[in-house]
Design a protein around this motif. Structure first.
Motif, PDB file in Angstrom:
ATOM      1  N   ALA A 116     159.273  35.141  36.536  1.00 17.68           N
ATOM      2  CA  ALA A 116     158.102  35.452  35.725  1.00 17.68           C
ATOM      3  C   ALA A 116     158.185  36.876  35.187  1.00 17.68           C
ATOM      4  CB  ALA A 116     156.836  35.284  36.560  1.00 17.68           C
ATOM      5  N   PRO A 117     157.690  37.101  33.958  1.00 16.69           N
ATOM      6  CA  PRO A 117     157.697  38.465  33.401  1.00 16.69           C
ATOM      7  C   PRO A 117     156.979  39.471  34.295  1.00 16.69           C
ATOM      8  CG  PRO A 117     157.212  36.865  31.689  1.00 16.69           C
ATOM      9  CD  PRO A 117     157.211  36.106  32.979  1.00 16.69           C
ATOM     10  N   SER A 118     155.984  39.018  35.024  1.00 18.98           N
ATOM     11  CA  SER A 118     155.247  39.943  35.882  1.00 18.98           C
ATOM     12  C   SER A 118     156.101  40.502  37.010  1.00 18.98           C
ATOM     13  CB  SER A 118     154.021  39.239  36.472  1.00 18.98           C
ATOM     14  OG  SER A 118     154.408  38.089  37.212  1.00 18.98           O
ATOM     15  N   ALA A 133     165.255  41.594  46.066  1.00 23.55           N
ATOM     16  CA  ALA A 133     166.664  41.290  45.785  1.00 23.55           C
ATOM     17  C   ALA A 133     166.810  40.110  44.837  1.00 23.55           C
ATOM     18  CB  ALA A 133     167.401  41.024  47.093  1.00 23.55           C
ATOM     19  N   LYS A 134     165.917  39.129  44.953  1.00 23.42           N
ATOM     20  CA  LYS A 134     166.060  37.930  44.139  1.00 23.42           C
ATOM     21  C   LYS A 134     165.845  38.194  42.654  1.00 23.42           C
ATOM     22  CE  LYS A 134     165.252  34.109  47.326  1.00 23.42           C
ATOM     23  NZ  LYS A 134     166.488  33.406  46.907  1.00 23.42           N
ATOM     24  N   THR A 135     165.058  39.218  42.298  1.00 19.92           N
ATOM     25  CA  THR A 135     164.857  39.485  40.874  1.00 19.92           C
ATOM     26  C   THR A 135     166.143  39.943  40.199  1.00 19.92           C
ATOM     27  OG1 THR A 135     164.178  41.777  41.306  1.00 19.92           O
ATOM     28  CG2 THR A 135     162.448  40.092  41.250  1.00 19.92           C
ATOM     29  N   HIS A 136     167.084  40.471  40.945  1.00 21.38           N
ATOM     30  CA  HIS A 136     168.360  40.907  40.373  1.00 21.38           C
ATOM     31  C   HIS A 136     169.282  39.717  40.088  1.00 21.38           C
ATOM     32  CE1 HIS A 136     167.489  45.155  41.240  1.00 21.38           C
ATOM     33  NE2 HIS A 136     166.959  44.707  42.367  1.00 21.38           N
ATOM     34  N   THR A 143     157.274  28.436  44.415  1.00 22.54           N
ATOM     35  CA  THR A 143     157.066  28.720  42.988  1.00 22.54           C
ATOM     36  C   THR A 143     156.692  30.185  42.790  1.00 22.54           C
ATOM     37  OG1 THR A 143     154.765  28.010  43.211  1.00 22.54           O
ATOM     38  CG2 THR A 143     156.347  26.363  42.460  1.00 22.54           C
ATOM     39  N   ILE A 144     156.783  30.963  43.833  1.00 24.61           N
ATOM     40  CA  ILE A 144     156.231  32.311  43.798  1.00 24.61           C
ATOM     41  C   ILE A 144     156.975  33.234  42.833  1.00 24.61           C
ATOM     42  CG2 ILE A 144     157.639  33.166  45.724  1.00 24.61           C
ATOM     43  CD1 ILE A 144     155.033  34.574  46.704  1.00 24.61           C
ATOM     44  N   LEU A 145     158.253  32.957  42.551  1.00 20.29           N
ATOM     45  CA  LEU A 145     159.015  33.797  41.625  1.00 20.29           C
ATOM     46  C   LEU A 145     158.900  33.318  40.182  1.00 20.29           C
ATOM     47  CD1 LEU A 145     162.287  34.386  43.692  1.00 20.29           C
ATOM     48  CD2 LEU A 145     160.292  35.880  43.482  1.00 20.29           C
TER      49      LEU A 145
END
Length: 594
Positions: free
Chosen positions: A16-18, A26-29, A508-510
């Motif tokens: 998500a953009p947020s 770490a997962k956003t990378h 679904t949190i990411l």
């Protein structure tokens, strides 16, 4: 020297953009800003979603506000079918094509409007037929048509949009050819009720439930022969039609009465019938105190390997009252039994016939299998109650008094509000029961998944977040994925062997932007080759979830097509799990379901 190019793993999917600024995660990378018609490959990287292979046009007209629903029928590992349910009908798909009935031989095709095929009989107006192997007229081959008129050894053809087939410019028929009707099974299910249709399968029988319909069984007799019948909740063997009893002693104090009933035991399944009519004796000595015999005879039952005989308590100077418990006296392989001073076992009585689903309001909405029992649940009159058949006898809900361990079971072992049983799944720790407010695990007595009996029913809470009412949970290994009751969030339940309990977390949190202001409609899991859950969203977009818990992979992506995704199902077609979808498309100004 140039720096090496590092390819992102994309093991987080579309985030998500947020979360773009959450560099501490770490997962956003390992995510992507957009994954459209790509999916996260658990082996690494992102893979392009393949195109789809056209199977055929649905019988449901494109003007219908409700789409047909796909349901998998898994006969065995190598034979999987997809069922297309529409309004009052069912069609079967196998290996990417509709199943047809036995073909009929074509002897001629006209060059006309409409095209007329002869000499074939047995078809009716409205039938969908498939034509192939016609010589001299290749244009007609490999196509599906609708019979617009029939009679006198011919059928006239129309296209699937209803227009007559124009064969004037086609080649000239010179011989051969076959025409086969697409196998279509009549059903009672209105298309608007299909989302709530639930099912469970054992071998070649699929049990179907819906609160508005009596439960039914869909049986695969052969690849081209299927039957749909209302489930009959009885033992598979009848009781003896008549029984009689005669006391052999005719002198002494003849003031004691006895009653006898006889049950038949099935040779095929071992099921026991309900009791025969009562055979009464009113002129006997008290064979509990005085030597004496009573001979019991009954009519034979087809398919019986033996019979069980039960006797009432003695009644002195009166007849045997109704409603007394009959105790087990003995067994016989013939149609005769001699009671010689036998002491009956009153802890073992004949089965009493029970049909919990005999009328509207008592029709179940959920079905499953657990410990060799077929389990129904959630009737309108008892939404929080489950009903388990006798072990190995899936349509037998008979029980004795007093109860025995192998009797049918009725249970509501909840200590608090449940809000209706939505789904049930047999798992290593027990039967996981999903409700509108949470999940419970039903087991027998003691630790572990012990046998459940009428006297041993334990329910332990697992999660206090409820399940969706018609999107069924998906078991993956020892874990379960399920859609929350509000329809816009997905959770996994992870099994803990040490404590025999499930813990739940949101997955679904990411990617919450893929779910906000939307409802999920259907989903299906394709384990091979990519371990993906395919999810249809209410706006016709399909989402993919790559899920591999042991590597902590749960990655979402979005998918679109020329039209709207409406339904999805998967079935094993070795070496992969084939994904089937219903897509609504606009063609030449008209909507169609494909």
């Amino acid at each position: 020297m140039a720096s090496p190019i590092i390819q992102p793993a994309f093991s987080t999917g579309e985030i998500a953009p947020s979360l773009f600024g959450r560099v501490d995660l770490a997962k956003t990378h390992l995510g992507a800003t957009t994954m459209r018609n790509f999916f996260s490959n658990y082996r690494g990287g992102a893979s392009s979603r393949a195109g789809t292979h056209w199977v055929g046009q649905s019988k449901t007209p494109g003007t219908s506000a409700y789409a047909p629903r796909l349901i998998p029928f898994k006969f065995n590992l190598n034979q999987g079918y997809i069922l297309e349910f529409g309004n009052l009908y069912l069609r079967i798909i196998y290996q990417g094509a509709y199943v047809t009935e036995a073909p009929k031989t074509i002897t001629g095709v006209t060059n006309s409007i409409p095209a007329v095929v002869s000499a074939v009989t047995g078809f009716s107006v409205g039938d969908w037929v498939y034509v192939y192997d016609v010589d001299g007229m290749p244009e007609i081959n490999g196509q599906t048509y609708i019979v617009s008129s029939a009679g006198g050894g011919y059928i006239a053809l129309s296209n699937l949009d209803g227009t007559p087939v124009d064969s004037l410019a086609w080649g000239t028929y010179i011989g051969n050819g076959s025409v086969a009707r697409i196998l279509t099974v009549d059903t009672p299910y209105a298309i608007e009720d299909l989302p709530a249709l639930k099912y469970a399968q054992s071998a070649d029988v699929m049990s179907l439930t819906h609160n508005s319909y009596a439960p039914r069984d869909l049986t695969r007799v052969s690849a081209a022969v299927w039957t749909l019948t209302t489930t009959a909740f009885t033992a598979d063997i009848e009781a003896p039609a008549t029984a009689s009893a005669t006391a052999s002693r005719t002198t002494g104090s003849l003031s004691t009465s006895y009653g006898y009933v006889v049950t038949a035991v099935s040779d095929a399944t071992g099921e026991e019938s309900i009791a025969s009519p009562i055979a009464s004796v009113t002129n006997s000595v008290d064979i509990g105190a005085v030597a004496g015999t009573i001979t019991v005879n009954w009519t034979a039952v087809t398919g019986a390997k033996g019979y069980n005989v039960y006797r009432s308590p003695a009644a002195y100077n009166t007849s045997v009252p109704s409603g007394v418990v009959y105790g087990f006296a003995g067994s016989a392989t013939s149609t005769s039994f001699i009671d010689t001073n036998i002491v009956p076992d009153f802890t073992f009585s004949p089965p009493l016939h029970l049909d919990p689903f005999s009328s509207s309001g008592n029709w179940p909405g959920v079905v499953a299998y657990f410990q060799q029992r077929r389990v129904y649940a959630n009737t309108n009159n008892a939404p929080n109650t489950y009903f388990m058949s006798k072990p190995g006898a899936y349509t037998n809900f008979d029980a004795a008094f007093p109860t025995k361990d192998d009797d049918a079971i009725t249970g509501t072992p909840w200590a608090q509000q449940v809000n209706g049983i939505q789904f049930m799944i047999a798992m290593p720790g027990g039967l996981v029961v999903f409700t509108g407010e949470g999940a419970w695990q039903v087991t027998g007595a003691g630790a572990g998944n012990n046998a459940i009996t009428p006297a041993t029913q334990n329910a332990a809470p697992q999660a206090y977040i409820g399940s969706h009412d018609h999107i069924g949970p998906i078991p993956i290994s020892y874990d379960i994925l399920y859609v929350q009751s509000k329809g816009s969030n997905v959770r996994d339940m992870v099994y803990n062997f040490y404590f025999n309990i499930y813990t739940s977390s949101a997955i679904t949190i990411l990617s919450p932007h893929l779910f906000e202001n939307h409802q999920l409609v259907e989903w299906a899991y394709a384990e091979e080759p990519y371990k993906i859950v395919w999810v249809v969203r209410d706006d016709g977009i399909m989402l993919s979830l790559t899920y591999l818990r042991e590597q902590d992979i749960y990655a979402w992506a979005r998918h679109d097509t020329n039209g709207l995704f409406c339904s999805v199902a998967t079935v094993t077609e070795p070496p992969v799990d084939a994904v089937y979808t219903v897509v609504k498309r606009l063609v030449n100004g008209q909507w169609y379901y494909y």
